[in-house]
Design an enzyme around this catalytic site. Structure first.
Site, PDB file in Angstrom:
ATOM      1  N   PRO A   1      25.252 109.778 -18.541  1.00  0.00           N
ATOM      2  CA  PRO A   1      26.560 109.564 -17.946  1.00  0.00           C
ATOM      3  C   PRO A   1      26.931 108.101 -17.736  1.00  0.00           C
ATOM      4  O   PRO A   1      26.098 107.288 -17.335  1.00  0.00           O
ATOM      5  CB  PRO A   1      26.470 110.289 -16.602  1.00  0.00           C
ATOM      6  CG  PRO A   1      25.024 110.476 -16.343  1.00  0.00           C
ATOM      7  CD  PRO A   1      24.368 110.569 -17.688  1.00  0.00           C
ATOM      8  N   ASN A   2      28.184 107.836 -18.012  1.00  0.00           N
ATOM      9  CA  ASN A   2      28.841 106.534 -17.797  1.00  0.00           C
ATOM     10  C   ASN A   2      28.434 105.454 -18.792  1.00  0.00           C
ATOM     11  O   ASN A   2      29.022 104.370 -18.799  1.00  0.00           O
ATOM     12  CB  ASN A   2      28.622 106.034 -16.354  1.00  0.00           C
ATOM     13  CG  ASN A   2      29.235 106.974 -15.337  1.00  0.00           C
ATOM     14  OD1 ASN A   2      30.401 107.331 -15.464  1.00  0.00           O
ATOM     15  ND2 ASN A   2      28.460 107.407 -14.357  1.00  0.00           N
TER      16      ASN A   2
ATOM     17  N   ARG B   1      32.889  97.331 -17.976  1.00  0.00           N
ATOM     18  CA  ARG B   1      32.823  97.095 -16.526  1.00  0.00           C
ATOM     19  C   ARG B   1      31.421  96.667 -16.130  1.00  0.00           C
ATOM     20  O   ARG B   1      30.478  96.878 -16.883  1.00  0.00           O
ATOM     21  CB  ARG B   1      33.174  98.377 -15.757  1.00  0.00           C
ATOM     22  CG  ARG B   1      34.604  98.719 -15.999  1.00  0.00           C
ATOM     23  CD  ARG B   1      35.047  99.984 -15.355  1.00  0.00           C
ATOM     24  NE  ARG B   1      36.032 100.574 -16.266  1.00  0.00           N
ATOM     25  CZ  ARG B   1      36.382 101.826 -16.295  1.00  0.00           C
ATOM     26  NH1 ARG B   1      35.834 102.672 -15.465  1.00  0.00           N
ATOM     27  NH2 ARG B   1      37.276 102.251 -17.145  1.00  0.00           N
TER      28      ARG B   1
ATOM     29  N   TYR C   1      25.158  95.127 -16.504  1.00  0.00           N
ATOM     30  CA  TYR C   1      24.813  95.755 -17.783  1.00  0.00           C
ATOM     31  C   TYR C   1      25.162  94.916 -19.012  1.00  0.00           C
ATOM     32  O   TYR C   1      24.923  95.357 -20.138  1.00  0.00           O
ATOM     33  CB  TYR C   1      25.512  97.126 -17.877  1.00  0.00           C
ATOM     34  CG  TYR C   1      25.062  98.078 -16.789  1.00  0.00           C
ATOM     35  CD1 TYR C   1      23.738  98.532 -16.739  1.00  0.00           C
ATOM     36  CD2 TYR C   1      25.924  98.520 -15.798  1.00  0.00           C
ATOM     37  CE1 TYR C   1      23.302  99.392 -15.741  1.00  0.00           C
ATOM     38  CE2 TYR C   1      25.514  99.383 -14.794  1.00  0.00           C
ATOM     39  CZ  TYR C   1      24.201  99.809 -14.771  1.00  0.00           C
ATOM     40  OH  TYR C   1      23.777 100.658 -13.775  1.00  0.00           O
TER      41      TYR C   1
ATOM     42  N   ASN D   1      18.079 107.230 -22.633  1.00  0.00           N
ATOM     43  CA  ASN D   1      18.588 106.583 -21.428  1.00  0.00           C
ATOM     44  C   ASN D   1      19.420 107.637 -20.714  1.00  0.00           C
ATOM     45  O   ASN D   1      20.587 107.862 -21.065  1.00  0.00           O
ATOM     46  CB  ASN D   1      19.424 105.345 -21.752  1.00  0.00           C
ATOM     47  CG  ASN D   1      19.867 104.619 -20.482  1.00  0.00           C
ATOM     48  OD1 ASN D   1      19.722 105.146 -19.370  1.00  0.00           O
ATOM     49  ND2 ASN D   1      20.396 103.417 -20.638  1.00  0.00           N
TER      50      ASN D   1
ATOM     51  N   ALA E   1      22.078 107.858 -14.618  1.00  0.00           N
ATOM     52  CA  ALA E   1      21.761 108.258 -13.245  1.00  0.00           C
ATOM     53  C   ALA E   1      21.026 109.605 -13.176  1.00  0.00           C
ATOM     54  O   ALA E   1      20.341 109.885 -12.188  1.00  0.00           O
ATOM     55  CB  ALA E   1      23.039 108.311 -12.417  1.00  0.00           C
TER      56      ALA E   1
ATOM     57  N   ARG F   1      15.975  97.311  -8.480  1.00  0.00           N
ATOM     58  CA  ARG F   1      17.299  97.656  -7.931  1.00  0.00           C
ATOM     59  C   ARG F   1      17.134  98.525  -6.675  1.00  0.00           C
ATOM     60  O   ARG F   1      16.091  98.500  -6.042  1.00  0.00           O
ATOM     61  CB  ARG F   1      18.132  98.334  -9.027  1.00  0.00           C
ATOM     62  CG  ARG F   1      18.390  97.403 -10.222  1.00  0.00           C
ATOM     63  CD  ARG F   1      19.280  98.042 -11.268  1.00  0.00           C
ATOM     64  NE  ARG F   1      20.614  98.293 -10.747  1.00  0.00           N
ATOM     65  CZ  ARG F   1      21.533  99.023 -11.386  1.00  0.00           C
ATOM     66  NH1 ARG F   1      21.234  99.572 -12.561  1.00  0.00           N
ATOM     67  NH2 ARG F   1      22.727  99.200 -10.861  1.00  0.00           N
TER      68      ARG F   1
HETATM   69  O1  CA2 Z   1      19.852 100.544 -16.521  1.00  0.00           O
HETATM   70  C1  CA2 Z   1      20.156 101.600 -17.084  1.00  0.00           C
HETATM   71  O2  CA2 Z   1      20.199 101.727 -18.304  1.00  0.00           O
HETATM   72  C2  CA2 Z   1      20.566 102.808 -16.228  1.00  0.00           C
HETATM   73  O3  CA2 Z   1      20.080 103.988 -16.859  1.00  0.00           O
HETATM   74  C3  CA2 Z   1      22.083 102.807 -16.193  1.00  0.00           C
HETATM   75  C4  CA2 Z   1      22.655 103.882 -15.278  1.00  0.00           C
HETATM   76  C5  CA2 Z   1      22.020 103.817 -13.896  1.00  0.00           C
HETATM   77  O4  CA2 Z   1      22.497 104.867 -13.091  1.00  0.00           O
HETATM   78  C6  CA2 Z   1      20.524 103.869 -13.967  1.00  0.00           C
HETATM   79  O5  CA2 Z   1      19.996 103.754 -12.664  1.00  0.00           O
HETATM   80  C7  CA2 Z   1      19.981 102.750 -14.821  1.00  0.00           C
HETATM   81  C8  CA2 Z   1      24.162 103.684 -15.117  1.00  0.00           C
HETATM   82  C9  CA2 Z   1      24.920 103.669 -16.384  1.00  0.00           C
HETATM   83  C10 CA2 Z   1      26.318 103.318 -16.038  1.00  0.00           C
HETATM   84  O6  CA2 Z   1      26.776 102.362 -16.946  1.00  0.00           O
HETATM   85  C11 CA2 Z   1      27.916 101.715 -16.627  1.00  0.00           C
HETATM   86  C12 CA2 Z   1      28.332 100.778 -17.531  1.00  0.00           C
HETATM   87  C13 CA2 Z   1      29.462 100.050 -17.290  1.00  0.00           C
HETATM   88  C14 CA2 Z   1      30.218 100.283 -16.151  1.00  0.00           C
HETATM   89  C15 CA2 Z   1      29.793 101.237 -15.260  1.00  0.00           C
HETATM   90  C16 CA2 Z   1      28.655 101.958 -15.497  1.00  0.00           C
END
Ligand code: CA2
Length: 147
Positions: free
Chosen positions: A10-11, A18, A23, A74, A77, A107
């Site tokens: 997700p996301n 963003r 990221y 990956n 969340a 984190r």
């Molecule tokens: O670090 C990672 O790759 C995560 O899997 C990314 C997830 C996070 O919940 C994990 O704890 C770690 C979040 C992905 C959301 O990606 C976004 C990208 C741009 C803007 C908002 C969210």
């Protein structure tokens, strides 16, 4: 040609648009292209998927059984919440490399727990998009080393 599934949760479709401070600026499409270029040198096909839905991610994991060499995952969340994804990985008996763009251990505490890690070959976290390439190499070393 052998294939691997690269599965994103997700996301991750929002990457590059963003929160670049967390990221980076790379998009998921950029990562797919990097993975395909990297795999071409190894005579490997990349199936690259993203879903915001837990059940759809599980369907992708099931579909990999008997088709792909292994999975780079990956789970976003869902990493920290989904026993269902963990069970899906256990059920398909394929090697899975868990990857995260950020260092989840540096984190918030809720990101330190991974339900995926106990059923994965290993985890790569904190190296940004490069982590996906490292994960492909780890999967290939494991599977081709075992032949
Ligand atoms: O670090 C990672 O790759 C995560 O899997 C990314 C997830 C996070 O919940 C994990 O704890 C770690 C979040 C992905 C959301 O990606 C976004 C990208 C741009 C803007 C908002 C969210």
């Amino acid at each position: 040609m052998t294939s691997i599934l690269i599965l994103n949760g997700p996301n991750l479709n929002l990457l590059g648009t963003r929160q670049p401070e967390v990221y980076g600026h790379v998009t998921l499409t950029d990562i797919a292209e990097m993975c395909r270029a990297h795999a071409a040198a190894h005579d490997l096909e990349i199936l690259f998927e993203q879903s915001n839905h837990e059940g759809q991610l599980i369907d992708h994991i099931h579909a990999a059984r008997g088709r792909d060499l292994g999975i780079v995952l990956n789970a976003g969340a869902y990493t920290h919440t989904s026993v269902a994804l963990r069970d899906a990985i256990s059920s398909v008996e394929l090697p899975v490399v868990e990857v995260h763009l950020s260092n989840i251990h540096a984190r918030e505490p809720f990101r330190h727990l991974s339900h995926i890690a106990p059923v994965a070959l290993g985890q790569i976290a904190g190296f940004g998009a490069k982590g996906y390439l490292l994960a492909i190499d780890a999967l290939l070393d494991h599977t081709r080393g075992a032949e």
